[in-house]
Enzyme design. Sequence first.
Site, mmCIF file in Angstrom:
data_model
loop_
_atom_site.group_PDB
_atom_site.id
_atom_site.type_symbol
_atom_site.label_atom_id
_atom_site.label_comp_id
_atom_site.label_asym_id
_atom_site.label_seq_id
_atom_site.Cartn_x
_atom_site.Cartn_y
_atom_site.Cartn_z
ATOM 1 N N GLU A 183 7.439 -25.953 -22.613
ATOM 2 C CA GLU A 183 6.899 -24.648 -22.178
ATOM 3 C C GLU A 183 5.746 -24.864 -21.191
ATOM 4 O O GLU A 183 4.592 -24.508 -21.451
ATOM 5 C CB GLU A 183 6.435 -23.837 -23.394
ATOM 6 C CG GLU A 183 7.584 -23.504 -24.322
ATOM 7 C CD GLU A 183 7.178 -22.657 -25.503
ATOM 8 O OE1 GLU A 183 5.987 -22.575 -25.819
ATOM 9 O OE2 GLU A 183 8.077 -22.065 -26.128
ATOM 10 N N GLU A 376 14.932 -24.256 -27.920
ATOM 11 C CA GLU A 376 14.342 -23.667 -29.130
ATOM 12 C C GLU A 376 14.873 -22.254 -29.338
ATOM 13 O O GLU A 376 14.947 -21.494 -28.380
ATOM 14 C CB GLU A 376 12.815 -23.577 -29.029
ATOM 15 C CG GLU A 376 12.114 -24.896 -28.939
ATOM 16 C CD GLU A 376 10.605 -24.740 -28.809
ATOM 17 O OE1 GLU A 376 10.066 -23.673 -29.182
ATOM 18 O OE2 GLU A 376 9.960 -25.671 -28.305
HETATM 19 C C1 BGP Z 1 7.030 -22.580 -29.224
HETATM 20 C C2 BGP Z 1 6.692 -24.060 -29.345
HETATM 21 C C3 BGP Z 1 7.106 -24.718 -30.596
HETATM 22 C C4 BGP Z 1 7.242 -23.813 -31.814
HETATM 23 C C5 BGP Z 1 7.607 -22.376 -31.503
HETATM 24 C C6 BGP Z 1 7.379 -21.459 -32.685
HETATM 25 O O1 BGP Z 1 6.119 -22.008 -28.351
HETATM 26 O O2 BGP Z 1 7.311 -24.766 -28.277
HETATM 27 O O3 BGP Z 1 6.210 -25.794 -30.796
HETATM 28 O O4 BGP Z 1 6.179 -23.951 -32.687
HETATM 29 O O5 BGP Z 1 6.908 -21.872 -30.416
HETATM 30 O O6 BGP Z 1 6.041 -21.004 -32.664
HETATM 31 P P1 BGP Z 1 5.211 -20.964 -34.012
HETATM 32 O O7 BGP Z 1 5.315 -22.339 -34.596
HETATM 33 O O8 BGP Z 1 3.840 -20.601 -33.608
HETATM 34 O O9 BGP Z 1 5.882 -19.937 -34.886
#
Ligand code: BGP
Length: 477
Positions: A183, A376
């Site tokens: 990201e 993701e």
């Molecule tokens: C994205 C990241 C991940 C992951 C995901 C979920 O921005 O690339 O690392 O964590 O978000 O977010 P969170 O863990 O805050 O729920």
Amino acid sequence: MFPKNFLWGGAFAANQVEGAYDEDGKGLSTADIFPRGDRKSGGVFKRNYEQIIEASKDKDASLYPKRRGIDFYHRYKDDIALFAQMGFKALRFSFSWSRIFPNGDEEKPNEKGIAFYKDLIGELKKHDITPIITLSHFEMPLHLVLEYNGWTDRKMIGFFLRYAKTMVDVFHDDIKYWITFNEIDATLHIPLIGAGLIEEKTDDLEQSKYQALHHQFVASSLFTEYVHKNYPGLMVGCMSTKNLKYPATCKPEDCMQWLKETQMDCACTDVQVFGEYPYVFKKMWEEKGITLDISKEDEVILKENTVDFVSFSYYASLVTSAEGSKKEKTSANLLVGEKNPYLKQTPWGWQIDPVGLRFSLNQMYDRYKLPMFVAENGMGTIDVLDHETVNDDYRIDYLRSHIQEMGKAIEDGVPVFGYTYWGCIDCISASTSEMSKRYGFIYVDQDDEGKGTLKRYPKKSFYWYKKAIASNGKDLY
Ligand code: BGP
């Protein structure tokens, strides 16, 4: 509808699973200084200089959940065996930069750090699981932040390249897919996490964010050049947050606002696919009075070394309108936007929108015409362990609907080559550092305070995903 060799799998990040934050020579990373937030107060994305120094001296690891992760560092063999039991074809994970270069500006790497990843990748090979690597996933050696203010300093390009080249020189035979930054747009939204930038150490925050991002683009392109020259056949991809939005109404002003925000949402991927800055960035710099240090040489590097595939994270969608301020808000990953009355939300307010994944894949392929990879996608929610499992039908529903829409995108003509469900095992949340925001197919017995046995328990979705993979996306009920 899914290609024969579709890469079904899961994803996580070193800083959210490994733990062992100070073992075998690893240096402190930016992830090691963040305390826990929570669902009500939200994520913790900012730390000032004093808080960073205080945390860096604090030996009480219990206050910093990413220092313990889920102890993957010592349990990776058993965890990978569980992924293999589900039939994973791929695992998207990251190297911890500060395991390899503890301070980040050393000449020589920490051999124990390299040895750990050799063992990890050897374990994946045993189970025929393809590694998909992210080199920088929301962490970097803390020393680079304190000494150079992170990516605001052009020297970071050299430090990153030393680390990235070291890893591809060691693992070029084992790893085909390489993502440089997770990201990469995060530098604009959460600059300390995305680029190691301490806000009070910058004269002009907006200027510093875009300059840091420029250095990251140059570093990413120079790595791409190195890989294409020395290891033809390996593929380098870009990765951004897909912040899908819809216009609140058919009112032209709402649609114009939607277009502007959609163009900005694509801007980072534009740079890494087209090799030049889109006019929306240049317009933004003009409006903010920003003049970046971009040399002619930088422009050639960006232009001549563009990526081989496009990847993104997709969780939820938002709504936007010209008069957005008065509307009720909710969050989706790194952004806050207007609520969509047609969509349900997770307990953290992320709006569940499977059609949005089909929309995003079509929109991104339409623009870039490169192979697509969903790096993701997942649902963070509250799970309750019940007789050594979790009846997470809600997660199965989320997965089924998103996989169905991804299949429709493939039938639309979008070449998607893989899908790595985020948080394939419960891990520390990126934004709030909670354990209670659970994503996994596997429940980890650890609470927000770090208490628990760390035992792993397959959830109902574990067996469901195993069937989905075995049938190559056909058997989803
Ligand atoms: C994205 C990241 C991940 C992951 C995901 C979920 O921005 O690339 O690392 O964590 O978000 O977010 P969170 O863990 O805050 O729920």
